[in-house]
Enzyme design. Structure first.
Site, PDB file in Angstrom:
ATOM      1  N   ASP A 262       0.842  -1.190   0.000  1.00  0.00           N
ATOM      2  CA  ASP A 262       0.000   0.000   0.000  1.00  0.00           C
ATOM      3  C   ASP A 262       0.881   1.246   0.000  1.00  0.00           C
ATOM      4  O   ASP A 262       2.048   1.190   0.398  1.00  0.00           O
ATOM      5  CB  ASP A 262      -0.941  -0.004   1.202  1.00  0.00           C
ATOM      6  CG  ASP A 262      -0.197   0.057   2.535  1.00  0.00           C
ATOM      7  OD1 ASP A 262       0.774  -0.700   2.689  1.00  0.00           O
ATOM      8  OD2 ASP A 262      -0.585   0.851   3.412  1.00  0.00           O
TER       9      ASP A 262
ATOM     10  N   GLU B  19       0.125  -0.794   5.913  1.00  0.00           N
ATOM     11  CA  GLU B  19       1.164  -0.181   6.744  1.00  0.00           C
ATOM     12  C   GLU B  19       1.011   1.333   6.789  1.00  0.00           C
ATOM     13  O   GLU B  19       1.208   1.953   7.841  1.00  0.00           O
ATOM     14  CB  GLU B  19       2.550  -0.562   6.210  1.00  0.00           C
ATOM     15  CG  GLU B  19       3.702  -0.210   7.148  1.00  0.00           C
ATOM     16  CD  GLU B  19       4.191   1.226   7.006  1.00  0.00           C
ATOM     17  OE1 GLU B  19       4.841   1.724   7.949  1.00  0.00           O
ATOM     18  OE2 GLU B  19       3.922   1.850   5.954  1.00  0.00           O
TER      19      GLU B  19
END
Length: 452
Positions: free
Chosen positions: A98, A160
């Protein structure tokens, strides 16, 4: 080329890495094109596409098993496994797929999700943080033709950049399949493109909402202004007490540490940070100390009327989000108490005050001793041709402490595929492509050495 004090690279490993780098570059560009911004619900499906793309790459790299997993409400993560020869350790290779929001596509030199190369750097959101980490791991496995000399578990997380809110649940549910002897986290950075680092400490984070109230309601600034104050002015005065005249954090009780890391020249730091001419550096001590071992507080945002269209009224309530970075050895609970007490002592004019924790991450420090660390230093020094340094990082990676708690017997190595010019989270994020090759070579050497 290795110096006299750094080990040599086995020629067969260098040839194997050189052979896989062109394909790794192509696949990295393909991943960058996927806007996997899990923090934005509009890009939830893009994040799923990103996870599927990583899973496909893992299968093509010879993984025996590949799964896309998610905890309830969490982002998709990829877990893949390569069995190792008998009696060899298992190594977890961690990265995340991500990425951060762009911060405004119009501010970029070129489209953030269309990779562009210039002067040996690949530009694009996620090119460094952390799709370069994903491709470092996959390229390493390709260099071994899908048959690594140790057992390997690839764990590529998908949230994250949102603080890994469901990581604990994911680790608990899949504890056995994620257990490892060594955990390599490719989510930090190096001090320069040709100087490798092991990150041994990270600052913590406390994002705090501060709200000030002065009036029951907004009132006319001409009719009542003077005796009656406004909350926005009170808030500005309060926020100004968080720093002294040199720019150091002025909150008593926050932990402050020191560092033996070599200092960074002010000229280099100014260039890396993009400071305007004449703007002073804040605080005291060496640059590494100010970046990684001292607290820092910044105002991230203020709720206030916009300048365009502002009315002649006294603002009755105002609030701000402040971000406190905490030195290793501190805790978010202690820091929140210290900051709240400071604000209560300094709130002006009897204004009503509310202080609330919005988000947090604990500081963390590793003890870089033992055989695995020695092997990692040798591998990095050989691949980069210069001595490995140990450094603290000013950012916060809360999940590292989570890994250490969940797998207490594992050695945790924090490496990275970025440098100060990478502009992680910023406009025109980029990756030095030469450094990507050196990181793959170092990881390949590390796995080879762990086999023995």
């Amino acid at each position: 080329m290795a110096t006299a004090s750094t080990p040599d690279v086995p020629p067969e490993l260098r040839r194997a890495v050189d052979a896989v780098l062109p394909g790794a570059r192509t696949d990295l560009e393909a991943l960058v094109r996927i806007p996997s911004i899990w923090a934005d619900p509009a890009h939830a499906e893009d994040t799923r596409r990103s996870a599927d793309a990583v899973a496909t790459l893992a299968r093509e790299a010879g993984a025996a098993t590949v799964d896309v997993l998610a905890a309830p409400g969490g982002a998709p993560a990829v877990v893949a496994h390569w069995p190792g020869p008998e009696n060899t350790p298992t190594v977890m290779l961690y990265a995340h797929h991500d990425v951060q929001p762009t911060g405004g596509d119009e501010l970029w030199t070129s489209a953030p999700f269309e990779p562009r190369e210039e002067a040996g750097r690949l530009y694009g959101r996620g090119a460094a943080d952390d799709k370069a980490g994903v491709m470092t791991h996959l390229a390493t496995l390709r260099a071994f033709d899908g048959r690594p000399p140790v057992g390997v578990t690839l764990f590529v997380e998908g949230e994250e950049e949102s603080g890994s809110p469901t990581l604990s649940a994911l680790l608990a549910e899949h504890h056995e399949r994620l257990a490892a002897d060594v955990i390599v986290i490719a989510d930090a950075a190096n001090p320069a493109v040709d100087v490798p680092a092991l990150t041994t400490s990270l600052r913590g984070l406390a994002n705090i909402v501060v709200e000030v109230a002065m009036l029951e309601r907004a009132v006319h600034s001409g009719m009542l202004g003077g005796p009656a104050g406004d909350a926005l002015t009170a808030l500005c005065r309060l926020l100004a007490t968080l720093h002294d005249d040199k720019g150091s954090v002025a909150v008593p009780g926050l932990v402050r540490g020191s560092s033996e890391a070599p200092d960074v020249s002010e000229e280099q730091f100014r260039g890396d940070a993009g400071l305007l001419d004449g703007v002073e550096l804040l605080g005291t001590g060496t640059v590494p100390e100010r970046l990684a071992h001292q607290p820092a507080i910044a105002v991230l945002g203020i709720d206030a009327p916009a300048v365009d269209g502002a009315a002649n009224i006294l603002v009755h309530r105002a609030r701000a989000m402040i971000s406190a970075r905490l030195a290793p050895g501190d805790s978010t609970a202690d820091a929140l108490t210290a900051i709240r007490e400071h604000l209560e002592r300094h709130v002006p004019w009897g204004a009503h005050l509310d202080v609330a924790l919005h988000a947090s991450g604990e500081p963390f420090a590793l003890s870089p001793v033992g055989d695995v660390y020695d092997l990692a230093r040798r591998a990095l020094s050989a691949a980069f041709g210069s001595e490995t340094v140990e450094m603290g990082m000013g950012g916060t990676i809360p999940f590292i402490a989570e890994f250490a708690r969940t797998f207490p017997g594992a050695t945790v190595l924090v490496t990275g595929v970025g440098d100060p010019a990478s502009r992680w989270h910023g406009i025109d994020e980029s990756l030095d492509l030469g450094m990507l090759g050196r990181c793959v070579l170092a990881e390949t050497m590390l796995l080879q050495s762990l086999a023995s």
